[in-house]
Design a protein around this motif. Structure first.
Motif, PDB file in Angstrom:
ATOM      1  N   LEU A 112       0.825  -1.214   0.000  1.00 52.22           N
ATOM      2  CA  LEU A 112       0.000   0.000   0.000  1.00 52.22           C
ATOM      3  C   LEU A 112       0.857   1.261   0.000  1.00 52.22           C
ATOM      4  CD1 LEU A 112      -2.898  -0.887   2.452  1.00 52.22           C
ATOM      5  CD2 LEU A 112      -3.059  -0.550  -0.014  1.00 52.22           C
ATOM      6  N   HIS A 113       2.053   1.191   0.573  1.00 50.11           N
ATOM      7  CA  HIS A 113       2.920   2.367   0.629  1.00 50.11           C
ATOM      8  C   HIS A 113       3.260   2.895  -0.757  1.00 50.11           C
ATOM      9  CE1 HIS A 113       3.756   0.804   4.726  1.00 50.11           C
ATOM     10  NE2 HIS A 113       3.669   2.084   5.007  1.00 50.11           N
ATOM     11  N   SER A 114       3.246   2.033  -1.744  1.00 47.64           N
ATOM     12  CA  SER A 114       3.614   2.475  -3.093  1.00 47.64           C
ATOM     13  C   SER A 114       2.423   3.036  -3.866  1.00 47.64           C
ATOM     14  CB  SER A 114       4.233   1.305  -3.873  1.00 47.64           C
ATOM     15  OG  SER A 114       3.286   0.270  -4.039  1.00 47.64           O
ATOM     16  N   HIS A 115       1.237   2.968  -3.298  1.00 42.38           N
ATOM     17  CA  HIS A 115       0.050   3.483  -3.978  1.00 42.38           C
ATOM     18  C   HIS A 115      -0.002   5.001  -3.842  1.00 42.38           C
ATOM     19  CE1 HIS A 115      -4.155   4.387  -4.822  1.00 42.38           C
ATOM     20  NE2 HIS A 115      -4.137   3.287  -5.532  1.00 42.38           N
ATOM     21  N   TYR A 116      -0.266   5.671  -4.931  1.00 44.04           N
ATOM     22  CA  TYR A 116      -0.322   7.127  -4.981  1.00 44.04           C
ATOM     23  C   TYR A 116      -1.342   7.668  -3.980  1.00 44.04           C
ATOM     24  CZ  TYR A 116      -0.742  11.747  -7.143  1.00 44.04           C
ATOM     25  OH  TYR A 116      -0.759  13.090  -7.389  1.00 44.04           O
ATOM     26  N   ASP A 132      -2.400   7.061   7.079  1.00 46.04           N
ATOM     27  CA  ASP A 132      -2.283   8.479   6.775  1.00 46.04           C
ATOM     28  C   ASP A 132      -2.307   8.597   5.258  1.00 46.04           C
ATOM     29  OD1 ASP A 132      -1.859   9.088   9.495  1.00 46.04           O
ATOM     30  OD2 ASP A 132       0.299   8.808   9.282  1.00 46.04           O
ATOM     31  N   TYR A 133      -3.163   9.479   4.753  1.00 48.97           N
ATOM     32  CA  TYR A 133      -3.212   9.663   3.307  1.00 48.97           C
ATOM     33  C   TYR A 133      -3.402  11.127   2.971  1.00 48.97           C
ATOM     34  CZ  TYR A 133      -8.329  10.141   3.358  1.00 48.97           C
ATOM     35  OH  TYR A 133      -9.613  10.580   3.578  1.00 48.97           O
ATOM     36  N   ASP A 134      -3.111  11.459   1.738  1.00 47.59           N
ATOM     37  CA  ASP A 134      -3.232  12.824   1.243  1.00 47.59           C
ATOM     38  C   ASP A 134      -4.628  13.007   0.666  1.00 47.59           C
ATOM     39  OD1 ASP A 134      -3.078  15.275  -0.005  1.00 47.59           O
ATOM     40  OD2 ASP A 134      -1.258  14.803  -1.131  1.00 47.59           O
ATOM     41  N   ALA A 135      -5.477  13.742   1.374  1.00 45.06           N
ATOM     42  CA  ALA A 135      -6.867  13.922   0.963  1.00 45.06           C
ATOM     43  C   ALA A 135      -6.992  14.799  -0.278  1.00 45.06           C
ATOM     44  CB  ALA A 135      -7.679  14.506   2.107  1.00 45.06           C
ATOM     45  N   LYS A 172     -13.025   6.907   0.449  1.00 44.86           N
ATOM     46  CA  LYS A 172     -13.583   5.789  -0.338  1.00 44.86           C
ATOM     47  C   LYS A 172     -12.506   5.143  -1.199  1.00 44.86           C
ATOM     48  CE  LYS A 172     -17.788   5.862   1.109  1.00 44.86           C
ATOM     49  NZ  LYS A 172     -18.241   4.785   1.968  1.00 44.86           N
ATOM     50  N   ASP A 173     -11.563   5.946  -1.713  1.00 43.00           N
ATOM     51  CA  ASP A 173     -10.432   5.392  -2.468  1.00 43.00           C
ATOM     52  C   ASP A 173      -9.549   4.546  -1.548  1.00 43.00           C
ATOM     53  OD1 ASP A 173     -11.172   6.753  -4.842  1.00 43.00           O
ATOM     54  OD2 ASP A 173     -10.058   8.540  -4.206  1.00 43.00           O
ATOM     55  N   VAL A 174      -9.360   5.012  -0.326  1.00 39.91           N
ATOM     56  CA  VAL A 174      -8.576   4.255   0.660  1.00 39.91           C
ATOM     57  C   VAL A 174      -9.247   2.906   0.906  1.00 39.91           C
ATOM     58  CG1 VAL A 174      -7.830   4.164   3.074  1.00 39.91           C
ATOM     59  CG2 VAL A 174      -7.616   6.305   1.772  1.00 39.91           C
ATOM     60  N   GLU A 175     -10.552   2.933   1.146  1.00 42.88           N
ATOM     61  CA  GLU A 175     -11.281   1.685   1.409  1.00 42.88           C
ATOM     62  C   GLU A 175     -11.243   0.749   0.211  1.00 42.88           C
ATOM     63  OE1 GLU A 175     -15.152   2.868   2.780  1.00 42.88           O
ATOM     64  OE2 GLU A 175     -14.354   3.533   4.709  1.00 42.88           O
TER      65      GLU A 175
END
Length: 75
Positions: A25-29, A46-49, A55-58
């Motif tokens: 998952l770390h390599s996913h944009y 932690d993600y860049d909103a 929903k993209d995270v899920e």
């Protein structure tokens, strides 16, 4: 960058394959950081909103077959 942190409860203990999927998952944009809580019962993401929605995270968690309960808590 708009950093958002989500906490997902795990529905079962993680297997070695699950840990490999967490690592990929770390390599996913858009993902900034993905880690397993020290208690081993949660995923903390932690993600860049500005790049993806929760929903993209899920969708990525489901695509990687991770055993999470999608009733997240935003911290």
């Amino acid at each position: 960058m708009t950093k958002v942190t989500l906490h997902y409860d795990l529905t079962r203990p993680l297997t070695d394959a699950d840990f490999d999927n967490v690592a990929t998952l770390h390599s996913h944009y858009g993902f900034a950081h993905v880690r397993v809580a020290p208690s081993l019962d949660k995923l903390v993401i932690d993600y860049d909103a500005s790049r993806m929605s929760h929903k993209d995270v899920e969708a990525e968690l489901a695509r990687h077959g991770l055993p999470v309960n999608f009733q997240e808590r935003v911290v």
